[in-house]
Enzyme design. Structure first.
Site, PDB file in Angstrom:
ATOM      1  N   TYR A 162       0.859  -1.191   0.000  1.00  0.00           N
ATOM      2  CA  TYR A 162       0.000   0.000   0.000  1.00  0.00           C
ATOM      3  C   TYR A 162       0.888   1.232   0.000  1.00  0.00           C
ATOM      4  O   TYR A 162       2.087   1.153   0.306  1.00  0.00           O
ATOM      5  CB  TYR A 162      -0.958   0.015   1.200  1.00  0.00           C
ATOM      6  CG  TYR A 162      -0.309   0.377   2.509  1.00  0.00           C
ATOM      7  CD1 TYR A 162       0.239  -0.587   3.334  1.00  0.00           C
ATOM      8  CD2 TYR A 162      -0.243   1.710   2.926  1.00  0.00           C
ATOM      9  CE1 TYR A 162       0.820  -0.257   4.537  1.00  0.00           C
ATOM     10  CE2 TYR A 162       0.347   2.060   4.134  1.00  0.00           C
ATOM     11  CZ  TYR A 162       0.876   1.073   4.934  1.00  0.00           C
ATOM     12  OH  TYR A 162       1.464   1.401   6.112  1.00  0.00           O
ATOM     13  N   CYS A 163       0.293   2.377  -0.380  1.00  0.00           N
ATOM     14  CA  CYS A 163       1.064   3.610  -0.357  1.00  0.00           C
ATOM     15  C   CYS A 163       0.213   4.743   0.193  1.00  0.00           C
ATOM     16  O   CYS A 163      -0.301   4.644   1.301  1.00  0.00           O
ATOM     17  CB  CYS A 163       1.640   3.923  -1.726  1.00  0.00           C
ATOM     18  SG  CYS A 163       0.444   3.880  -3.071  1.00  0.00           S
ATOM     19  N   ARG A 164       0.059   5.839  -0.575  1.00  0.00           N
ATOM     20  CA  ARG A 164      -0.617   7.006   0.019  1.00  0.00           C
ATOM     21  C   ARG A 164      -2.117   6.999  -0.159  1.00  0.00           C
ATOM     22  O   ARG A 164      -2.810   7.843   0.388  1.00  0.00           O
ATOM     23  CB  ARG A 164      -0.052   8.290  -0.600  1.00  0.00           C
ATOM     24  CG  ARG A 164       1.365   8.576  -0.149  1.00  0.00           C
ATOM     25  CD  ARG A 164       1.984   9.690  -0.969  1.00  0.00           C
ATOM     26  NE  ARG A 164       3.347   9.954  -0.523  1.00  0.00           N
ATOM     27  CZ  ARG A 164       4.297  10.452  -1.304  1.00  0.00           C
ATOM     28  NH1 ARG A 164       4.032  10.732  -2.575  1.00  0.00           N
ATOM     29  NH2 ARG A 164       5.500  10.675  -0.819  1.00  0.00           N
TER      30      ARG A 164
END
Lengths: 219, 219
Positions: free
Chosen positions: A177-179
């Site tokens: 996952y990221c932002r």
DNA sequence: CCAACATTCTAAAGATGATTAGAATGTAAC
DNA sequence: GTTACATTCTAATCATCTTTAGAATGTTGG
């Protein structure tokens, strides 16, 4: 030229917030700030804009009281004024995504894995992560991980993944996952990991989406 | 001059919604539309603006897909595209009220009864209204009452109260509401009723606030 | 105190938005 | 079909926002 209706004043005040969220650049800054506090230069780099322009946009956000500035030595750290501001950004994004076909199309074109998590799948992911059945990796820059990350996630910034492949158990399912849904780092990470023979998947959630659902964030 | 960053497109789409809520007049239109669908002329009158200007603002809202137009004979009825739009307006207002002192001050100066309902007091008001311990009156124009109103409320438009005082039981506590915290009709109603010897109070909730709290609306 | 540096301020350009008036559209009633 | 009417479109003006460059501010480290 003063407002004649007595409640004009009220709508004008709310419109201060409206005007603050009327620019794509400022929305991007809010999205970045919902990952944690950042300096003007970091924000400018992350949003790929000039520092002066970032400063000007931050001034608008500050005047609408959506962000706060905190001086730390030579640097000035900006942060959201509260979690309600992060939720406003999510709310705005949700309304846009629901009603604007163009946004949904653009999102689908952009992301290789368009699946979103429902409340149940969030909980079940949390459980699988807790049991070690999946490895959750946070592919954002390490500072953002330290500002707050999903439970049981380990930091593995996109720029370091290739060097650190040995840290990942070969057989296991990896979830990156990221932002959030507008961020492409997790897509890149998944592409890279799959090319190296890993079983990898992404989730579109970031810490803001996770927290808005009432789920815990670790710091 | 096309956007270089791939996700610029996404922020631009959300900014369409942001731009739509960047004008006080358009926010007022959204507030009015959260009372139910209305014609352009009605909206213009209620917002005290020119019909042409109202039409122009509605066009912007329609292009951002926040409102929908429905033709009915010679008239065109506008309505919100969904309850999520009403909630976005409430969310924006809540963020503004939390962070902008000017708004809180203006609200206090404007309203004689600044008390807001919490979740519990909403439920207890509902219970008292059900038991007939208080009389809840909806002082908005009758069309808005018919579009949706609080449970156990009776319609008593501000303009008709003086003529219809006989309908109100003399001893009982009367609770008036109108379009929400930015609407002054319930304040006027309370002032009028008290002058006539009634025990009257206002609540700042309108149907949108009530519904957003998960409470029922009757139509 | 001076130099280096992050950030903001100022000024100026172009772009976009708000508002008004007058012309145009489309539907309903006769 | 003609008239009346609600609404929108067009065009024009004025105000505001965005963006860029250069000067100014304020803080740290010597």
């Amino acid at each position: 030229m003063k407002p004649r209706k007595p409640n004009d004043l009220l709508f004008e005040q709310v419109a201060r917030v409206g005007k603050a969220v009327a620019s794509p650049k400022r929305l991007e800054l809010l999205d970045l700030l919902s990952q944690g506090e950042k300096t003007v230069e970091t924000l400018a780099n992350d949003a790929s804009i000039d520092v002066k322009l970032a400063s000007a946009h931050l001034k608008v956000l500050k005047e609408a009281r959506l962000v706060e500035a905190r001086r730390e030595g030579r640097f000035i750290n900006y942060s959201l004024s509260g979690s309600d501001v992060a939720n406003l950004w999510l709310n705005l994004r949700a309304v846009a995504e629901k009603h604007l076909v163009e946004l949904r199309v653009a999102l689908e074109l952009m992301s290789s894995a368009p699946e979103r998590l429902t409340a149940e799948s969030r909980a079940s992911l949390l459980e699988k992560a807790r049991l070690g059945e999946v490895i959750v990796i946070d592919v954002r820059p390490e500072v953002e991980y330290h500002a707050g990350h999903l439970p049981f996630a380990r930091s593995m910034p996109l720029s370091e993944i290739e060097r650190r492949l040995a840290e990942l158990p070969p057989g296991k399912e990896i979830v990156a996952y990221c932002r959030g849904p507008f961020c492409l780092m997790s897509d890149e990470a998944v592409g890279l990991l799959r090319k190296k023979g890993f079983r990898a998947q992404k989730i579109t959630d970031g810490v803001a989406e996770w927290a808005a659902d009432g789920l815990p964030i670790e710091a």
